[in-house]
Design a protein around this motif. Structure first.
Motif, PDB file in Angstrom:
ATOM      1  N   MET A 249       0.828  -1.205   0.000  1.00 43.43           N
ATOM      2  CA  MET A 249       0.000   0.000   0.000  1.00 43.43           C
ATOM      3  C   MET A 249       0.864   1.258   0.000  1.00 43.43           C
ATOM      4  O   MET A 249       0.592   2.220  -0.718  1.00 43.43           O
ATOM      5  N   VAL A 252       2.417   1.627  -3.597  1.00 41.11           N
ATOM      6  CA  VAL A 252       1.442   2.065  -4.599  1.00 41.11           C
ATOM      7  C   VAL A 252       1.062   3.528  -4.385  1.00 41.11           C
ATOM      8  O   VAL A 252       1.016   4.327  -5.329  1.00 41.11           O
ATOM      9  N   SER A 253       0.810   3.897  -3.134  1.00 45.69           N
ATOM     10  CA  SER A 253       0.419   5.278  -2.839  1.00 45.69           C
ATOM     11  C   SER A 253       1.538   6.255  -3.170  1.00 45.69           C
ATOM     12  O   SER A 253       1.297   7.346  -3.700  1.00 45.69           O
ATOM     13  N   PRO A 362      -2.124  -1.655  -8.262  1.00 43.27           N
ATOM     14  CA  PRO A 362      -3.004  -1.850  -7.099  1.00 43.27           C
ATOM     15  C   PRO A 362      -4.022  -2.960  -7.297  1.00 43.27           C
ATOM     16  O   PRO A 362      -4.419  -3.623  -6.328  1.00 43.27           O
ATOM     17  N   ALA A 378      -5.373   3.839  -2.059  1.00 41.93           N
ATOM     18  CA  ALA A 378      -4.176   4.335  -2.749  1.00 41.93           C
ATOM     19  C   ALA A 378      -4.497   5.581  -3.567  1.00 41.93           C
ATOM     20  O   ALA A 378      -3.730   6.551  -3.576  1.00 41.93           O
ATOM     21  N   SER A 382      -2.946   9.328  -2.789  1.00 45.37           N
ATOM     22  CA  SER A 382      -2.190  10.025  -3.836  1.00 45.37           C
ATOM     23  C   SER A 382      -2.781  11.403  -4.118  1.00 45.37           C
ATOM     24  O   SER A 382      -2.064  12.328  -4.492  1.00 45.37           O
TER      25      SER A 382
END
Length: 446
Positions: A249, A252-253, A362, A378, A382
């Protein structure tokens, strides 16, 4: 065909192509909504006497809405299903877009765009989870990456429509902000009748419904017994806090944030940024539209090479070379117009890999129980950076100048390269249950 390959190794059918097209509606509207405001503000700003702060808030309002809507949409789609929410979010976009036509002050406009952003954000995890869970492994990367192509198609369409509506008079900006209602209505009609994900139905114990969908999509002999067993975990948000998934996580974020902060800033204030680079008036709007075409080219190229190149190599090279293009823009902000457009075009083409992987990673790195929640979370995280960056663009242009502003964008993009070198996993060729399993040796990253 083995018991575990009915879905993951199925041929690409008309159903998959239609589902990919319908799922692309959300990204198309996202690109359209976030880009049309940049042109609308050219006319709206002077009419309402908006300060840089007010313009920044209106430009960032949809991003703030996406922050709230993406996580909520992800949680709801894991709880109530992908298909149930597949059209509801677009109905909300239609209503709020039309209401913008009568917005009489910046506060009301901010609220409406906030609500539109929430609906757009909710569509991310809903549509991408549904597409990922139906798509065979061979085509999953290109089809999910294709959603990002539609983001830029939406953005390019917004610039064309915005330029045309500037000629209708002082109310042009009202028609611009109301215009997303038309494509949203078309997408709603196309999405009617889309089946629910059999993976989600099976996880919820709705066996008969899951079998019916499997037979409808994959043939009379298909059933949920043909679905591979996923690694069983404690379902719900708790799953995302386990050490392996928490690392995924964070990765991805982080890379998602680095890829969209410069991009969303460009789209919200494209004409103003190009104006600061000495491309003024109609040339700035045309330049923005032209750069958007190169964004589309970059995403299409990434779709073509992703299975050959692999996820990890693609994201690293994408961040690295696009960051260098922004670095040169920051170092030579007074260069001739041809050089400025060339460097922006290089950035647009090269960032395509990182943009495509926003949808792919994701969906591949998390199991069915929390896939929607993970994509939504995510996306929400972002958007914090994207909203702050968009809000600060007009202030930065005024206080720092265009050179330092572009150098900051370059630094953020190159940070994405460093993050990807450290944590990006390789999921090429894996079935969805394999890429989502923490124990699979092929996923070597987070």
């Amino acid at each position: 065909m083995t018991a575990t390959s009915v879905l993951d190794d199925a041929p690409l059918s008309g159903f998959h192509k239609r589902l990919a097209l319908y799922s692309s509606g959300g990204p198309f509207l996202d690109g359209y909504v976030l880009s049309i405001v940049g042109i609308a503000l050219v006319q709206l700003g002077p009419q309402m006497h908006l300060s840089d702060t007010a313009q920044g808030l209106i430009g960032a309002s949809a991003l703030i809405g996406i922050f709230c809507g993406a996580f909520l949409g992800g949680y709801l789609t894991d709880k109530f299903g992908r298909q149930v929410l597949y059209t509801i979010d677009l109905v909300a976009i239609i209503g709020c877009s039309v209401a913008q036509f009568w917005a009489g002050d910046p506060v009301w406009l901010f609220v409406l765009r906030l609500l539109i952003g929430m609906a757009v954000g909710a569509d991310y995890p809903i549509a991408t989870s549904l597409l990922a869970e139906f798509t065979p492994r061979r085509y999953r990367g290109p089809l999910l990456g294709g959603l990002m192509v539609m983001w830029f198609v939406g953005a390019a369409t917004a610039y064309v429509v915005g330029e045309a509506l500037l000629t209708v008079g002082d109310n042009g900006w009202r028609w611009m902000l109301a215009s997303p209602a038309l494509p949203a209505a078309i997408i709603v009609l196309l999405r009617l009748g889309t089946p629910e994900s059999p993976r989600w139905l099976a996880k919820k114990g709705r066996v008969d419904e899951a079998n019916a969908v499997m037979r409808k999509v994959f043939g009379d002999r298909a059933s949920i017994s043909d679905l591979p067993e996923e690694e069983r975990e404690n379902a719900g948000l708790v799953l995302l806090w386990r050490s392996g998934y928490l690392g995924r996580m964070l990765f991805v974020s982080a890379f998602w944030t680095c890829s969209i902060v410069p991009l969303f800033a460009v789209y919200a204030f494209g004409p103003r940024i190009l104006g600061a680079l000495h491309l003024n008036g109609q040339l700035a709007n045309i330049g923005s539209a032209l750069i958007t075409v190169f964004f589309v080219v970059g995403c299409v190229l990434a779709m073509v090479v992703i299975n050959r190149m692999g996820r990890r190599a693609l994201i690293i090279h994408s961040f690295l070379w696009s960051g260098l293009a922004l670095l040169l823009l920051g170092l030579v902000p007074s260069a001739p117009a041809a050089v400025i457009i060339t460097l922006f075009a290089a950035y647009a083409v090269l960032i395509g890999g990182a943009q495509n992987l926003q949808w792919i990673y994701p969906n591949e790195l998390f199991p069915t129980e929390v896939r929607g929640t993970a994509v939504g979370l995510a996306s929400s995280l972002s958007r914090i950076g994207a909203a702050i960056g968009t809000y600060l663009v007009p202030l930065a242009l005024t206080s720092w100048g265009i050179g330092t502003t572009m150098l900051t964008a370059a630094a953020i993009t190159l940070l994405g390269a460093v993050i990807s070198m450290r944590w990006a996993p390789e999921t090429r060729g894996l079935a969805l249950h394999e890429s989502a399993a923490l124990t699979d040796p092929a996923t070597t990253g987070a």
